[in-house]
Design an enzyme around this catalytic site. Structure first.
Site, mmCIF file in Angstrom:
data_model
loop_
_atom_site.group_PDB
_atom_site.id
_atom_site.type_symbol
_atom_site.label_atom_id
_atom_site.label_comp_id
_atom_site.label_asym_id
_atom_site.label_seq_id
_atom_site.Cartn_x
_atom_site.Cartn_y
_atom_site.Cartn_z
ATOM 1 N N LYS A 76 45.982 -37.279 -50.733
ATOM 2 C CA LYS A 76 45.653 -36.617 -49.466
ATOM 3 C C LYS A 76 46.668 -35.522 -49.169
ATOM 4 O O LYS A 76 47.872 -35.718 -49.382
ATOM 5 C CB LYS A 76 45.649 -37.667 -48.344
ATOM 6 C CG LYS A 76 45.176 -37.161 -46.988
ATOM 7 C CD LYS A 76 45.132 -38.303 -45.970
ATOM 8 C CE LYS A 76 44.608 -37.866 -44.619
ATOM 9 N NZ LYS A 76 44.543 -38.972 -43.645
ATOM 10 N N SER A 92 40.073 -39.631 -41.182
ATOM 11 C CA SER A 92 40.480 -38.317 -41.628
ATOM 12 C C SER A 92 40.639 -38.178 -43.143
ATOM 13 O O SER A 92 40.613 -37.065 -43.649
ATOM 14 C CB SER A 92 41.801 -37.956 -40.968
ATOM 15 O OG SER A 92 42.849 -38.789 -41.440
ATOM 16 N N SER A 109 41.703 -44.111 -40.539
ATOM 17 C CA SER A 109 41.483 -42.964 -41.432
ATOM 18 C C SER A 109 41.430 -43.266 -42.926
ATOM 19 O O SER A 109 41.088 -42.391 -43.713
ATOM 20 C CB SER A 109 42.542 -41.893 -41.182
ATOM 21 O OG SER A 109 42.252 -41.193 -40.006
#
Lengths: 95, 485
Positions: B78, B153, B177
């Site tokens: 990420k 997210s 997330s």
């Protein structure tokens, strides 16, 4: 509780955010909706409840005071938007 | 089966037997990325040259007999984890050109194991969102239905796993997330116990809630990745110095006598019918494996979203104060003085959702409102924590849906921030209490959208929830179904 436009502008100033034309109004509506949702917390009596700031009870973490290799000036400045003489350069601060 | 479809442990076996090299496997994954990335858009940055160099190193390591479980395995990270020399944006304009001078601890650990870092995955800007639609660099699409969101997210990390654009990925979870996108994309997502994984070099959103974790194709892979990520780090004062168990060893498949708590507050009016049915079926299946179901109550559940959006935004407003245009990141042109530089750099550099949260958090912390909002939220946080303490007196793990609905349509919730916030209704309490939780596939809707099952564990008992998840997965094999692209 409804926010005033002036309060929104005050908060934006505290948060160091410039608001564009019409943005204060837009934020006002959205923040009002969220704040009226969180009002539900007032249903709970929490007079005798201790606040939790952290999920795991860790306090005062110490370590040995040992010297480690710092990042170095060049690496530290590598992402600077503006630099001069080995320093970060910003607009004039003092009159 | 194609190489890019393999799990970590399957590819590890092939690398070990010299059936394939890491350079070949990495090449196969990049070919996959090239062929489908236009449709899915999982990545903000692909670091092909670095990855192939790491793969060559891994092959040398394997040849010399120095092989670890992640050696030569291509992994997507990420874009919130700092990667030395590789752009790290947090999907924000304010960090568009930021090249970190150091590696986050998680990335450093992956590298020292010989893993191959493919690139940086897309996310909601500063991890603020549940759909990956607030990214500065465009939306990510759900591999199961390209008109739908991948969750957020960590939407890019989830989509990259579901679309086989990596072998596994790493995400972060502040209010769901990792778990909510894992549910939306039909993969496994684990949020470890708070303090288990170092947050050094992981760009901060809400420091009392943020935790990094694995996003994988099966539970065994989650255990393997957690093994590498977990452990004390002197660079993170919130990282806990307790021994790390052998997570893979605990995956016995045996959950006879395990007590599973079913919180009545998580099976609510208005929940999607197919989600409800799939989770209830999963509970029956767990019972069939010898688990014992116990009805429990988490009475303060309905306050969790309100608590979260005060605490998380307050912490975010403080954390994001560092983006001032002075030392790194975006700076507005021709500022007339320092204050003007701060205000315009931040106004131009942050997107609308980030600004909204900074505003809300600043308000909650501001003079005159602190007690009514922030302190009140911290007190209710205690009540939510206590709910779990009480519940875990009667059970070993808690089972719930991960999200109230399957993946929603792109654009469906962008106009109404509060509706978007409610997508995290089942995941948020776990962060407030600092507990570990996993999401894994437990079925599909009639429209072929994945449904996620959440298993919540006791603090620092990530082992038991992995064991329960693994037993369920091995018995049902729902994780084997792939998105067709």
């Amino acid at each position: 509780m409804a926010l005033t436009k002036k309060e929104v502008e005050h908060v934006a100033n505290l948060a160091r955010l410039d608001l564009a034309e019409g943005e204060a109004e837009a934020f006002k509506g959205q923040l009002d909706a969220i704040l009226s949702y969180v009002e539900k917390l007032k249903q709970l009596n929490t007079d005798s409840v201790e606040p939790t700031s952290h999920a795991v009870p860790i306090n005062n973490v110490f370590r040995e005071d040992i010297i480690i290799q710092p990042l170095g000036q060049e690496k530290a400045l590598a992402n600077a938007p503006d630099r001069a003489d080995g320093c970060f350069r910003v607009p004039k601060v003092v009159e | 089966m194609e190489i890019y479809e393999l799990t970590i442990h399957e590819l590890h076996d092939k690398l070990k037997k010299k059936e394939v090299s890491s350079v070949e496997a990495t090449g196969a994954v990049f070919s996959r990325i090239v062929s489908i990335e236009d449709k899915v858009h999982s990545f903000v940055t692909v670091s092909r040259d670095e990855a192939l160099r790491q793969a060559e190193e891994a092959d040398k390591r394997i040849a010399s007999g120095d092989m670890r479980p992640l050696t030569g395995i291509p992994i997507a990270v990420k874009d919130i984890f700092c990667t030395e020399g590789v752009r790290t944006t947090c999907s924000s304009k304010i960090l568009e050109n930021f090249i970190p001078p150091y590696d986050s601890t998680v990335v450093a650990r992956l590298k020292s194991e010989g893993a191959v870092i493919l690139g940086k995955t897309n996310m909601d800007e500063f991890a603020m969102g549940s759909s990956t639609e607030t990214s500065r660099f465009g939306i990510t699409r759900n591999p199961w239905d390209l008109d739908r969101i991948p969750g957020g997210s960590s939407g890019g990390s989830a989509a990259s796993v579901a679309a086989s654009e990596c072998i596994a990925s790493i995400g972060t979870d502040t209010g769901g997330s990792i778990r909510q996108p894992a549910a939306c994309c039909g993969i496994v997502g684990l949020k470890p116990t708070y303090g288990r994984v170092s947050r050094y070099g992981m760009i901060a959103f809400a420091s009392s809630l943020d935790q990094g974790g694995p996003m994988t194709k099966d539970v065994k892979d989650a255990a393997i990745l957690l093994q590498v990520m977990a452990g004390h780090d002197g660079m993170d004062s919130t990282s806990v110095n307790t021994p790390v168990p052998d997570y893979s060893k605990g995956l016995s498949g045996n959950i006879k006598g395990l007590k599973i708590g079913l919180p009545r507050e998580y099976f609510i009016e208005g929940m999607d019918k197919e989600v409800d049915a799939a989770v209830r079926r999963a509970v029956k299946e767990l019972e069939g494996l010898g688990a014992e179901v116990v009805d429990i109550s988490l009475p303060h559940t309905e306050y969790a979203v309100a608590v979260y959006y005060l605490i998380a935004t307050a912490e975010a407003s403080s954390n994001l104060a560092r983006f001032d245009g002075a030392k790194y990141g975006y700076r507005a042109a021709q500022a007339k003085d320092l204050l003007d530089m701060y205000k315009r750099s931040r106004a131009e550099g942050f997107g609308p959702e980030v600004k909204r949260r900074i505003m809300l958090g600043t308000y909650a912390l501001s003079s005159g409102y602190y007690d009514a909002y922030y302190l009140k939220a911290q007190k209710v946080r205690t009540l939510i924590q206590n709910d779990f303490v009480d519940a875990f007196k009667r059970c070993d793990v808690i089972v719930t849906p991960t999200a109230p609905t399957p993946a929603f349509k792109i654009g469906e919730k962008t106009a109404d921030p509060l509706q978007m916030y409610l997508s995290d209704i089942f995941t948020i309490s776990v962060n407030l209490a600092g507990l570990p939780a996993i999401s894994l596939p437990c079925g599909f809707t009639s429209g072929n959208l994945p449904i996620g099952l959440q298993i919540i564990g006791k603090g620092f008992d990530d082992e038991t929830l992995l064991r329960a998840a693994h037993a369920y997965e091995q018995a049902t094999e729902r994780h084997k179904k792939k998105a067709s692209l």
